[in-house]
Design a protein around this motif. Sequence first.
Motif, PDB file in Angstrom:
ATOM      1  N   LYS A  78       0.840  -1.195   0.000  1.00 60.88           N
ATOM      2  CA  LYS A  78       0.000   0.000   0.000  1.00 60.88           C
ATOM      3  C   LYS A  78       0.879   1.251   0.000  1.00 60.88           C
ATOM      4  O   LYS A  78       1.979   1.227   0.536  1.00 60.88           O
ATOM      5  CB  LYS A  78      -0.890   0.051   1.254  1.00 60.88           C
ATOM      6  CG  LYS A  78      -1.930  -1.004   1.331  1.00 60.88           C
ATOM      7  CD  LYS A  78      -2.909  -0.798   2.467  1.00 60.88           C
ATOM      8  CE  LYS A  78      -2.336  -0.417   3.791  1.00 60.88           C
ATOM      9  NZ  LYS A  78      -3.310  -0.335   4.869  1.00 60.88           N
ATOM     10  N   THR A  79       0.372   2.309  -0.569  1.00 58.90           N
ATOM     11  CA  THR A  79       1.102   3.584  -0.563  1.00 58.90           C
ATOM     12  C   THR A  79       0.534   4.528   0.487  1.00 58.90           C
ATOM     13  O   THR A  79       0.878   5.697   0.525  1.00 58.90           O
ATOM     14  CB  THR A  79       1.042   4.253  -1.946  1.00 58.90           C
ATOM     15  OG1 THR A  79      -0.332   4.454  -2.294  1.00 58.90           O
ATOM     16  CG2 THR A  79       1.735   3.392  -2.991  1.00 58.90           C
ATOM     17  N   TYR A  80      -0.331   4.026   1.349  1.00 60.58           N
ATOM     18  CA  TYR A  80      -0.968   4.837   2.384  1.00 60.58           C
ATOM     19  C   TYR A  80      -1.071   4.008   3.657  1.00 60.58           C
ATOM     20  O   TYR A  80      -0.790   2.804   3.650  1.00 60.58           O
ATOM     21  CB  TYR A  80      -2.354   5.305   1.919  1.00 60.58           C
ATOM     22  CG  TYR A  80      -3.266   4.153   1.567  1.00 60.58           C
ATOM     23  CD1 TYR A  80      -4.105   3.574   2.515  1.00 60.58           C
ATOM     24  CD2 TYR A  80      -3.263   3.617   0.290  1.00 60.58           C
ATOM     25  CE1 TYR A  80      -4.915   2.505   2.202  1.00 60.58           C
ATOM     26  CE2 TYR A  80      -4.077   2.543  -0.035  1.00 60.58           C
ATOM     27  CZ  TYR A  80      -4.904   1.995   0.920  1.00 60.58           C
ATOM     28  OH  TYR A  80      -5.703   0.931   0.605  1.00 60.58           O
ATOM     29  N   CYS A 121       1.345   1.063   4.787  1.00 59.27           N
ATOM     30  CA  CYS A 121       2.221   0.796   3.618  1.00 59.27           C
ATOM     31  C   CYS A 121       2.727  -0.643   3.602  1.00 59.27           C
ATOM     32  O   CYS A 121       3.849  -0.922   3.169  1.00 59.27           O
ATOM     33  CB  CYS A 121       3.380   1.784   3.560  1.00 59.27           C
ATOM     34  SG  CYS A 121       2.844   3.498   3.429  1.00 59.27           S
TER      35      CYS A 121
END
Length: 181
Positions: free
Chosen positions: A96-98, A101
Amino acid sequence: MSDPEPIEGLARDVDACCRLTGEFTLRSGQRSTEYFDKYLFESDPALLRRVVARMRDLVPSGTELLGGLEMGGIPIATVLSGETGLPTLFVRKEAKTYGTCKLAEGPDVDGRRITLVEDVITTGGAVRDATTRLRDAGATVDHVVCAIDRSPEVENPLADVGLEVRPVLTKAQLDAARTTS
C-alpha cells in the motif's frame, strides 16, 4: 472436516465448475483456449471446503503463517487457516502507498516461516514476486500450496526461486477427470 475424498471426484467437480473455453490472456501474457476460473469454486463454500480438505495435508510442518496471495489465494488461505489453526497473512500484489504501507496484512513476517497459498499457478509470476518481497522483509519462504497447478507436468515453474510447489490438483488430473466424465 472429515478425511479428504478421492482426488478423482474432486478433480471432476472442480473441472466441471471452473474450466472455461474460449480465447483468454493469462496473467503471464500467454494466450490460452481454456481458463480455470477459480472464483467459481472459491465462491462455492462446499467445493472450497473440499479443496481445502485436500490442501490441509500439503502444508509443510514448521509453517508459522499462511500467506494468501491477492486476490484468489485469500479465500483459500482463510478457510485453510480455520482448518489448521495457523494465522493468515493477506499478501498484496504491491505494498500500500498509504496507512501502514504494508505488503502483507497480518502478523509481522520477519524471521517467520511462511507457506504461500495460491489458487492457480501457470508460470508462477505472482508467487515469485510475493516470495521475493517477503524474503526481502525477513521471511523464510520455501513452499507454496495451490489449488490448481497448470504448469507443464515435469516442470516446477518456481524452481528458480527455490520454491516447492504442492498442488491439490494438476492440469493432468483435471484433463483426466474430463475424459472420464
